[in-house]
Scaffold this active site. Structure first.
Site, short mmCIF file in Angstrom:
data_model
loop_
_atom_site.label_atom_id
_atom_site.label_comp_id
_atom_site.label_asym_id
_atom_site.label_seq_id
_atom_site.Cartn_x
_atom_site.Cartn_y
_atom_site.Cartn_z
N GLY A 50 32.30 -17.79 37.32
CA GLY A 50 32.63 -18.88 36.42
C GLY A 50 32.48 -20.26 37.03
CG ASN A 51 32.28 -20.62 41.35
OD1 ASN A 51 31.82 -19.57 40.89
ND2 ASN A 51 32.15 -20.96 42.62
CE LYS A 168 37.98 -10.37 30.99
NZ LYS A 168 37.77 -10.06 32.41
CE LYS A 253 29.98 -12.92 36.81
NZ LYS A 253 31.28 -12.66 37.37
CE LYS A 315 34.01 -11.94 41.37
NZ LYS A 315 34.14 -11.84 39.94
#
Length: 352
Positions: A50-51, A168, A253, A315
């Protein structure tokens, strides 16, 4: 190889397949025979955190997001300039939340769109600014490469347990009174307290099983295009008979990036975030960066619960799955260290 030759050549597909169980009927995703593919530079799938789009403490204006993406584009352009074949996956957490707010606030004027359509909206908007920023940067460097965004659907299973346990949080915070009013209108919503900050809508986050547009994406990659796909994890869809149907959910994602990387036979999956890599005992005095590690060792740490479910956990799971499914290398690293991470000199480098 032309689009027509690749699309119609039976030799492009081997007997190896990925099965997605539990759908009706089950969809078999063909996996291309590696020996029949053009001998080109290995494919690297980049999963942007997101960054890369919105920094902490920013309001989320178009200008802020565009400037952040421009910085990211300069790093990606360097890789493209070096001859790497790149596919970009990006998150959309803040953006889909903002999109839901816009639809909720405008519901007295126009009907709000369902969540899966909001996901498609953010894919288009974010794909546009990533695509344009990268095109501009490559043009500045006189590098002739096409850049294309594919609005991507990702298949999930209708009976995934996540649909029974929405986890979520998305969209705005509500007061108790606003929550009660919304639930009167829509009894299908799940609105619960979120960390003592108010009430938020919670939606399912099912496991991705297959990327519907993987063949089209591979065609573009083989034609040397830079592709942006699976934005926000992709639009979640289920299969009903011979039709696809969008569902009210969001997909992680990083897990979607693994599905895509595996299905197009990428060699590298690089997951970019705002920390240097994967740590054990993160945030404690004895925290330790895992710089070079085998898949089996990383699996052992994961089984011990060493990684937070809402942040590093997915991740790590994506990195493990990619290697388990035939990938050569997974990397988890800081966005600012992208070039060094690709070269293997920083971040967490995971191999079999």
């Amino acid at each position: 190889m032309t689009w027509r030759a690749l699309a119609h050549s039976e030799s492009c597909f081997g007997a190896e397949t990925l099965e997605t169980k539990g759908t009706s009927p089950s969809r078999t995703v063909p996996r291309r025979d590696k020996t029949s593919l053009p001998h080109q530079t290995p494919i690297t799938v980049l999963a942007l955190g997101g960054n890369a789009i919105l920094q902490r403490n920013q309001e989320g204006t178009f200008e802020e997001q565009y400037e952040n993406v421009r910085f990211t584009a300069t790093q990606i352009a360097t890789l493209v300039e070096q001859g790497l074949r790149i596919v970009i996956v990006h998150g959309n957490g803040p953006q889909i939340g903002a999109t839901v707010i816009r639809h909720e606030m405008g519901r007295t004027k126009v009907p709000p769109l369902p969540l899966h359509a909001c996901g498609a909206e953010t894919q288009g908007f974010l794909g546009y600014i990533i695509q344009q920023s990268l095109q501009d940067e490559l043009s500045k460097r006189r590098t002739s490469k096409a850049v294309a965004t594919v609005v991507t659907q990702v298949l999930v299973e209708q009976n995934d347990p996540a649909f029974q346990h929405p986890s979520k949080p998305i969209g705005p915070f509500y007061t108790r009174e606003q929550r009660d009013a919304l639930l009167q209108e829509r009894r299908d919503l799940v609105i619960e307290e979120d960390s003592g900050r108010g009430y938020r809508r919670f939606v399912p986050s099912p496991d991705p099983k297959a990327v519907i547009e993987d063949e089209a994406i591979r065609v573009l990659v083989d034609e040397e295009s830079v592709v942006i796909a699976c934005g926000g994890g992709g639009v979640p869809v289920i299969r009903q008979g011979n039709q696809l149907k969008g569902v009210e959910a969001v997909i992680d994602k990083d897990l979607a990036a693994e599905r895509l990387a595996t299905s197009i036979h990428a060699e590298n999956l690089v997951i970019l975030t705002d920390v240097q890599g994967v740590y054990v005992n993160y945030g404690k005095k004895d925290q330790q960066l895992l710089s070079k590690i085998s898949r089996h060792e990383l699996e052992m740490y994961a089984k011990k619960g060493s990684f937070a479910a809402g942040s590093m956990g997915p991740k790590v799971e994506a990195a493990i799955r990619f290697l388990r499914n035939g990938g050569k290398r997974s990397v988890i690293a800081s966005l600012g260290d992208l070039e060094r991470a690709i070269k293997g000199s920083t971040g967490t480098q995971v191999t079999n």
